[in-house]
Design a protein around this motif. Structure first.
Motif, mmCIF file in Angstrom:
data_model
loop_
_atom_site.group_PDB
_atom_site.id
_atom_site.type_symbol
_atom_site.label_atom_id
_atom_site.label_comp_id
_atom_site.label_asym_id
_atom_site.label_seq_id
_atom_site.Cartn_x
_atom_site.Cartn_y
_atom_site.Cartn_z
ATOM 1 N N ILE A 22 2.584 13.626 -39.207
ATOM 2 C CA ILE A 22 2.520 13.005 -40.534
ATOM 3 C C ILE A 22 2.342 11.498 -40.410
ATOM 4 N N LEU A 23 3.044 10.885 -39.437
ATOM 5 C CA LEU A 23 2.970 9.436 -39.269
ATOM 6 C C LEU A 23 1.554 8.997 -38.889
ATOM 7 N N ARG A 24 0.845 9.831 -38.156
ATOM 8 C CA ARG A 24 -0.505 9.478 -37.717
ATOM 9 C C ARG A 24 -1.572 9.821 -38.749
ATOM 10 N N SER A 25 -1.166 10.443 -39.849
ATOM 11 C CA SER A 25 -2.134 10.787 -40.886
ATOM 12 C C SER A 25 -2.516 9.536 -41.675
ATOM 13 N N PRO A 26 -3.693 9.508 -42.301
ATOM 14 C CA PRO A 26 -4.134 8.323 -43.058
ATOM 15 C C PRO A 26 -3.160 7.856 -44.137
ATOM 16 N N PRO A 27 -2.512 8.745 -44.903
ATOM 17 C CA PRO A 27 -1.572 8.238 -45.924
ATOM 18 C C PRO A 27 -0.408 7.433 -45.349
ATOM 19 N N SER A 28 -0.055 7.658 -44.087
ATOM 20 C CA SER A 28 1.078 6.965 -43.472
ATOM 21 C C SER A 28 0.642 5.758 -42.660
ATOM 22 N N GLN A 29 -0.545 5.250 -42.932
ATOM 23 C CA GLN A 29 -1.065 4.145 -42.128
ATOM 24 C C GLN A 29 -0.175 2.916 -42.206
ATOM 25 N N ARG A 30 0.384 2.649 -43.399
ATOM 26 C CA ARG A 30 1.242 1.469 -43.543
ATOM 27 C C ARG A 30 2.511 1.596 -42.693
ATOM 28 N N LEU A 31 3.138 2.787 -42.726
ATOM 29 C CA LEU A 31 4.358 2.983 -41.946
ATOM 30 C C LEU A 31 4.061 2.986 -40.456
ATOM 31 N N GLN A 32 2.963 3.586 -40.083
ATOM 32 C CA GLN A 32 2.600 3.590 -38.672
ATOM 33 C C GLN A 32 2.311 2.176 -38.172
ATOM 34 N N SER A 33 1.657 1.370 -39.019
ATOM 35 C CA SER A 33 1.364 -0.009 -38.627
ATOM 36 C C SER A 33 2.642 -0.803 -38.429
ATOM 37 N N ARG A 34 3.617 -0.546 -39.261
ATOM 38 C CA ARG A 34 4.904 -1.258 -39.112
ATOM 39 C C ARG A 34 5.551 -0.913 -37.787
ATOM 40 N N CYS A 35 5.566 0.392 -37.448
ATOM 41 C CA CYS A 35 6.182 0.811 -36.191
ATOM 42 C C CYS A 35 5.423 0.252 -34.988
ATOM 43 N N THR A 36 4.111 0.336 -35.045
ATOM 44 C CA THR A 36 3.296 -0.146 -33.924
ATOM 45 C C THR A 36 3.454 -1.647 -33.727
ATOM 46 N N ALA A 37 3.403 -2.399 -34.830
ATOM 47 C CA ALA A 37 3.540 -3.855 -34.725
ATOM 48 C C ALA A 37 4.919 -4.248 -34.216
ATOM 49 N N PHE A 38 5.939 -3.545 -34.667
ATOM 50 C CA PHE A 38 7.293 -3.859 -34.209
ATOM 51 C C PHE A 38 7.434 -3.562 -32.717
ATOM 52 N N LEU A 39 6.900 -2.427 -32.279
ATOM 53 C CA LEU A 39 6.988 -2.080 -30.862
ATOM 54 C C LEU A 39 6.246 -3.099 -29.995
ATOM 55 N N ASN A 40 5.060 -3.477 -30.426
ATOM 56 C CA ASN A 40 4.291 -4.454 -29.650
ATOM 57 C C ASN A 40 5.013 -5.797 -29.562
ATOM 58 N N THR A 41 5.624 -6.205 -30.666
ATOM 59 C CA THR A 41 6.330 -7.487 -30.667
ATOM 60 C C THR A 41 7.581 -7.426 -29.788
ATOM 61 N N MET A 42 8.321 -6.317 -29.861
ATOM 62 C CA MET A 42 9.528 -6.167 -29.040
ATOM 63 C C MET A 42 9.173 -6.147 -27.552
ATOM 64 N N GLU A 43 8.086 -5.484 -27.197
ATOM 65 C CA GLU A 43 7.680 -5.459 -25.798
ATOM 66 C C GLU A 43 7.229 -6.850 -25.334
ATOM 67 N N ALA A 44 6.596 -7.584 -26.232
ATOM 68 C CA ALA A 44 6.163 -8.935 -25.872
ATOM 69 C C ALA A 44 7.347 -9.869 -25.670
ATOM 70 N N TYR A 45 8.433 -9.630 -26.404
ATOM 71 C CA TYR A 45 9.626 -10.480 -26.322
ATOM 72 C C TYR A 45 10.785 -9.732 -25.667
ATOM 73 N N HIS A 46 10.474 -8.941 -24.636
ATOM 74 C CA HIS A 46 11.524 -8.142 -23.995
ATOM 75 C C HIS A 46 12.492 -8.996 -23.191
#
Length: 449
Positions: A121-145
Motif C-alpha cells: 500500500i505504501l508503494r502505491s501511487p495514492p501513498s506517494q506523500r507518505l512514502q516520500s516522508r519515510c524515504t526522506a527521513f531515512l535518507n536524512t538520518m543515514e546522512a547524519y548518523h
C-alpha cells in the motif's frame, strides 16, 4: 523494590507503574518513569518538541539551512510539474487530498501484522506523500548518523508523532497498528546506524552485564525459589528451555517490535512452565523469579544494547501499556535485580555468597545436594512405578497369551473334528471307483467257471 525476608523476588504491581502516577508502566532505565514522563522530565523548561515534520519532501527542519533550501527548491519543482499537468494551482491540492483520503482507507483494511501488505500500500501511487516522508527521513538520518544517539532517538520519536497525525481521525488501536508497520520499516533500515552507537557506552555495559551473569551461573532454581515440575509429571529436561531460546533470539531481530515479540514469547513460555509446576496460577513473584533464572541460564548476547535500542527507538505505546509493556518492565526489573543481587536476595550470608562468587564453595555441597537428592528420590519413585506397571503389563500379557493359546487349541481341535466328520461323509457318499466296478463285472464269470 524487593524485600529480603523470603527467598526470590518480591515486587508489587504498583511498583511497576510510573513514579509520576500517570497509569503507565515505568522502567528502571528511566528511573521509574514511563517513556513519556521521562522525555518530558529531561526536556528543558519551556522547550517545545523538535519539529520533525517536512517542509515539502519529508526532510526534518532540525537540520541545516541547506537542507531546508534544497527541500524548498524540490517542492517548487514538484509544484511546477503539477501545474503543467493540472493547469491550475488549486486542482493539485484538491486532487492530493482526495488521493490521500483514498490511501488512508487502504490502510484501514490491513490485517494485524501484515507488513508485506503495508509495504504494498505504501508503494502505491495514492501513498506517494507518505512514502516520500519515510524515504526522506531515512535518507536524512543515514546522512547524519554521526549525531549522538539520544539526538537520533528524539528525532525518531518526533517523526513517529508527526507521522501519526496523518491518521488523527482513527481509533487508537488502528493508529498503533499502522505505526507498528512504520516503526518496522524505519528501524530495519536504521538498525545498522543506531544500534550500539559509538556515542554511548552500550558495548561496555554489555560486556559488564555478560560477565556479571556468567559469575552468577552457580545460582540454582531452588535458590531463587523458582518452582520446578514434579518428576512424576512426565516432563524431562529443563521446562524453561523454550523461554531461554526465545530470549536469545532477541539479538537476531532488527525492529524494536520484533524484539518485543521475542520478549513476550519468552514470558509466555515461562508462564507455561510455571503452569506445569504449580497447581495454582502463577503469581507475579514466581514469574519474576523465573525470568531472572531464565536470564542467568541464557546470558543473552548484547542484552543491555537490545533493551536500550527498544527504549530509544520503540513506539511509546508498546512500552507504556499492554502486555508488551508489562513484560518489558519485568525484564528491566529482572536485569536490575541481577546487577544488584547479593547474599540477602538468595537467603545466604555474606560469607556464603562471597564463597560462591570466588568459586570457593559449590552449590552441590548445599542446595544442589538437596536438589539432586530430591531429584534422585523422584527418579527412583518413577522407576519403581514404571517397573510395577511393566510387571503388571507382563502378567496381563501372559494371561492373555495363555487364553489365546487355549482358544486357538480349542478352535484347532474343533476344526479337526469337523474335518474328520466331513471326510467320512464324503467317503460314504462318493461313487464307486472304476476298479471296483470292473471287479464287480468280472466276479460272475469267475463264479461260473
Amino acid at each position: 523494590m524487593w524485600t529480603n525476608k523470603h527467598r526470590g523476588i518480591r515486587v508489587s504491581q504498583q511498583e511497576l507503574l510510573c513514579k509520576n502516577s500517570c497509569g503507565y508502566y515505568g522502567n528502571p532505565a528511566w528511573q521509574g518513569y514511563c517513556s513519556k514522563c521521562w522525555r518530558e522530565k529531561g526536556r528543558p523548561p519551556g522547550a517545545q518538541p523538535q519539529d520533525s515534520r517536512p517542509s515539502s519532501d519529508g526532510t526534518p527542519l532540525t537540520f541545516s539551512k541547506f537542507e531546508e533550501k534544497k527541500s524548498t527548491e524540490k517542492g517548487r519543482r514538484i509544484y511546477t510539474m503539477r501545474r503543467l499537468f493540472w493547469g491550475s494551482s488549486s486542482s493539485p491540492k484538491q486532487e492530493s487530498e482526495e488521493i490521500h483520503s483514498t490511501a488512508l482507507k487502504a490502510y484501514q483494511s490491513l490485517e494485524p501484522g501484515d507488513f508485506p501488505g503495508f509495504l504494498k500500500i505504501l508503494r502505491s501511487p495514492p501513498s506517494q506523500r507518505l512514502q516520500s516522508r519515510c524515504t526522506a527521513f531515512l535518507n536524512t538520518m543515514e546522512a547524519y548518523h554521526d549525531l549522538p544517539v539520544q539526538k537520533q532517538s528524539d528525532l525518531v520519536q518526533d517523526f513517529y508523532q508527526s507521522f501519526a497525525e496523518h491518521f488523527s481521525g482513527w481509533s487508537e488501536s488502528q493508529v498503533n497498528q499502522v505505526m507498528e508497520h512504520v516503526e518496522k520499516l524505519i528501524m530495519t533500515r536504521l538498525h545498522k546506524w543506531v544500534f550500539c552507537h559509538d556515542s554511548c557506552d552500550d558495548e561496555q555495559k554489555d560486556l559488564t552485564l555478560q560477565r556479571r551473569i556468567r559469575s552468577l551461573n552457580w545460582i540454582t532454581a531452588e535458590m531463587l525459589d523458582v518452582p520446578f515440575p514434579e518428576r512424576k509429571s512426565g516432563l524431562t529436561g529443563d521446562p524453561f528451555l523454550p523461554a531461554i531460546t526465545a530470549i536469545i533470539e532477541v539479538d537476531a531481530k532488527r525492529a524494536p517490535q520484533d524484539k518485543l515479540t521475542c520478549v513476550s514469547k519468552c514470558c509466555h513460555h515461562i508462564f507455561e512452565a510455571l503452569a506445569i509446576s504449580n497447581t495454582e496460577p502463577a503469581n507475579a513473584d514466581d514469574f519474576l523469579s523465573a525470568l531472572v533464572y531464565v536470564l542467568l541460564k541464557a546470558n543473552p548476547p548484547r542484552l543491555h544494547s537490545n533493551m536500550q535500542y527498544v527504549i530509544r527507538f520503540g513506539l511509546p505505546h508498546s512500552l507504556m501499556a499492554g502486555e508488551s509493556g508489562y513484560f518489558f518492565t519485568n525484564l528491566s526489573c529482572a536485569v536490575a535485580f541481577i546487577e544488584k543481587l547479593d547474599g540477602r536476595s538468595l537467603n545466604l550470608s555474606p560469607e556464603e555468597f562471597e564463597g560462591y562468587m570466588l568459586r570457593q564453595r559449590a552449590p552441590s555441597a548445599g542446595h544442589r545436594r538437596k536438589q539432586v537428592s530430591k531429584s534422585t528420590q523422584h527418579l527412583l519413585e518413577e522407576l519403581k512405578s514404571r517397573q510395577e506397571s511393566l510387571d503388571q503389563g507382563m502378567d496381563t500379557l501372559g494371561t492373555q497369551l495363555h487364553q489365546w493359546m487355549e482358544t486357538v487349541t480349542a478352535q484347532l481341535d474343533e476344526a479337526t473334528a469337523k474335518f474328520t466328520l466331513v471326510q467320512k461323509e464324503m467317503n460314504a457318499q462318493a461313487p464307486h471307483s472304476p476298479k471296483a466296478e470292473e471287479k464287480g463285472r468280472t466276479s460272475p464269470t469267475q463264479t461260473d467257471c
